[in-house]
Design a protein around this motif. Structure first.
Motif, short mmCIF file in Angstrom:
data_model
loop_
_atom_site.label_atom_id
_atom_site.label_comp_id
_atom_site.label_asym_id
_atom_site.label_seq_id
_atom_site.Cartn_x
_atom_site.Cartn_y
_atom_site.Cartn_z
N CYS A 55 -2.91 4.53 -0.19
CA CYS A 55 -3.04 3.37 -1.41
C CYS A 55 -4.50 2.45 -0.21
CB CYS A 55 -2.58 2.37 -1.78
SG CYS A 55 -2.84 1.26 -2.66
N VAL A 56 -5.39 1.66 -0.54
CA VAL A 56 -5.79 0.87 0.75
C VAL A 56 -6.03 -0.56 -0.41
CG1 VAL A 56 -8.19 0.11 2.10
CG2 VAL A 56 -7.27 2.29 1.90
N SER A 57 -5.70 -1.52 -0.10
CA SER A 57 -5.67 -2.47 -0.76
C SER A 57 -7.30 -3.79 -0.08
CB SER A 57 -4.82 -3.58 -0.56
OG SER A 57 -4.60 -4.19 0.45
N GLU A 92 0.42 -0.88 0.10
CA GLU A 92 -0.23 -0.12 -0.09
C GLU A 92 0.74 1.71 0.17
OE1 GLU A 92 -3.99 -1.29 2.03
OE2 GLU A 92 -2.10 -0.46 3.29
N ALA A 125 -7.37 -2.43 -5.21
CA ALA A 125 -6.92 -1.13 -4.45
C ALA A 125 -7.65 0.05 -4.57
CB ALA A 125 -5.36 -0.96 -4.67
#
Length: 369
Positions: free
Chosen positions: A54-56, A42, A196
């Protein structure tokens, strides 16, 4: 040997030691869910795009679902997008209870016709969802202006555009948020599903992290907005971290393949991809057109070449979306191109020998039509 639109085996042979080391690294880490591999990926994916967050998550469809929810899109809202896309784009809108509203595409690059968007805006419109299709970006300046004018969220679908640039800006950095898929075929692909969302908005980031983990802000405690389990697996995250270091080489290889197609097929009756001024194409797919598309595909099977159509059925023509009320002819460019477009083999490890086989076969088939 059968030639397909996509194949990963040659790439795996080249990267096998690193892939297996990534798996071993995770299994020896002592933490299999939301560990350092996810956190590291991320950070690094956000850094690649020059954004804060960044959020996976577990797949590209849920990346869009989570992004829509994090942006406040829900029942009663409308989201303007296109019908020439993979169905998951529209399925995600449906999943949050919103209504997809379609505009047509441009005949040259097959991307959203942004000149039609303002007329489609109603008091219920909440979000604009351009799809950066096949490896290049939608014209974003008009959409940015409309989003600001009408106070709309702007969400980019970047499942097919990792690394593409639009007037120097990376796909995914031009809206409020952007959703990516890491399905194995993608320009940056895992060895299974993955997704993501990236954003510069701290509130959207916090919403995404809570929603992808049941809606929990702390263990076993769900806040006011329940979410669901949508976590990226540690193994896929670690593989993606390794592949991200080679990402630019993948882009260069795809562009070399595209250049060889352009040279080898330039004097044929195929309509080759058109690059919109200001775009840097990454060629997730190499999409061509011909009025005798189906005959070409069928005859190439005798050469053991299996091609693909992306997409044969526009979403608004599917029975699962009949309730939206779109009649045949409502999106004329989308419908006409759906009868003509098809994809040639395109992946970073495609060998020149295999590509030459494809070019030669296509030329032979076209010469006898």
């Amino acid at each position: 040997m059968t030639t397909r639109v996509w194949d990963y085996l040659a790439e795996y042979e080249q990267e096998r030691d690193d892939v297996l080391d990534a798996v071993d690294t995770v299994f020896r880490s002592g933490l299999l869910v939301l560990g350092e591999s996810v956190r590291g990926f991320e950070r690094e994916y956000a850094d690649y795009h020059g954004v804060r967050h960044c959020v996976s998550c577990d797949n590209g469809t849920n990346a869009i679902v989570l992004a829509l929810r994090a942006l406040g899109v829900g029942p009663g809202d409308e989201v303007i997008t296109v019908s020439n896309t993979a169905a998951p784009t529209v399925i995600a809108i449906d999943q949050v209870g919103a209504t997809p509203v379609f505009v047509d595409i441009r005949p040259d690059d097959y991307l959203m016709d942004t000149s039609q968007v303002e007329a489609a805006i109603t008091p219920h419109t909440k979000c604009l969802l351009p799809v950066h299709l096949y490896g290049q970006c939608v014209d974003m300046a008009p959409l940015e202006a409309l989003a600001a004018k009408h106070d709309l969220a702007l969400l980019e679908d970047c499942a097919q555009s990792h690394g593409a640039r639009h007037h120097g800006r990376l796909a995914g950095t031009m809206g409020d948020a952007a959703a990516f898929s890491f399905y194995p075929t993608k320009v940056l692909g895992a060895y299974g599903d993955g997704g993501a969302t990236i954003t510069n908005d701290d509130k959207v980031d916090a919403n995404l992290r809570r929603l992808r983990y049941y809606g929990m802000e702390k263990q076993y405690y769900v806040t006011s907005t329940p979410g669901h389990n949508s976590r990226l697996d540690e193994v896929h995250a670690e593989i993606l971290r390794r592949k991200l270091t080679r990402f630019d080489s993948y882009l260069a290889a795809r562009r070399r393949v595209a250049d060889r197609y352009a040279e080898g097929l330039a004097d044929t009756s195929l309509v080759l991809p058109s690059i919109t001024p200001g775009n840097d194409h990454v060629y997730y797919l190499y999409v061509v057109r011909h009025p005798k598309r189906d005959e070409i595909i069928e005859r190439l099977q005798s050469y053991d070449i299996m091609l693909n159509v992306s997409y044969r059925w526009p979403v608004h023509t599917m029975s699962g979306f009949a309730h939206l009320g779109y009649e045949t002819g409502s999106l004329p460019v989308t419908e006409r191109l759906a009868d003509e477009i098809f994809s040639l083999p395109m992946y970073a490890s495609l060998s020149e020998d295999v590509q030459d086989k494809v070019i030669s076969a296509i030329r032979e088939v076209l010469a006898t039509l």
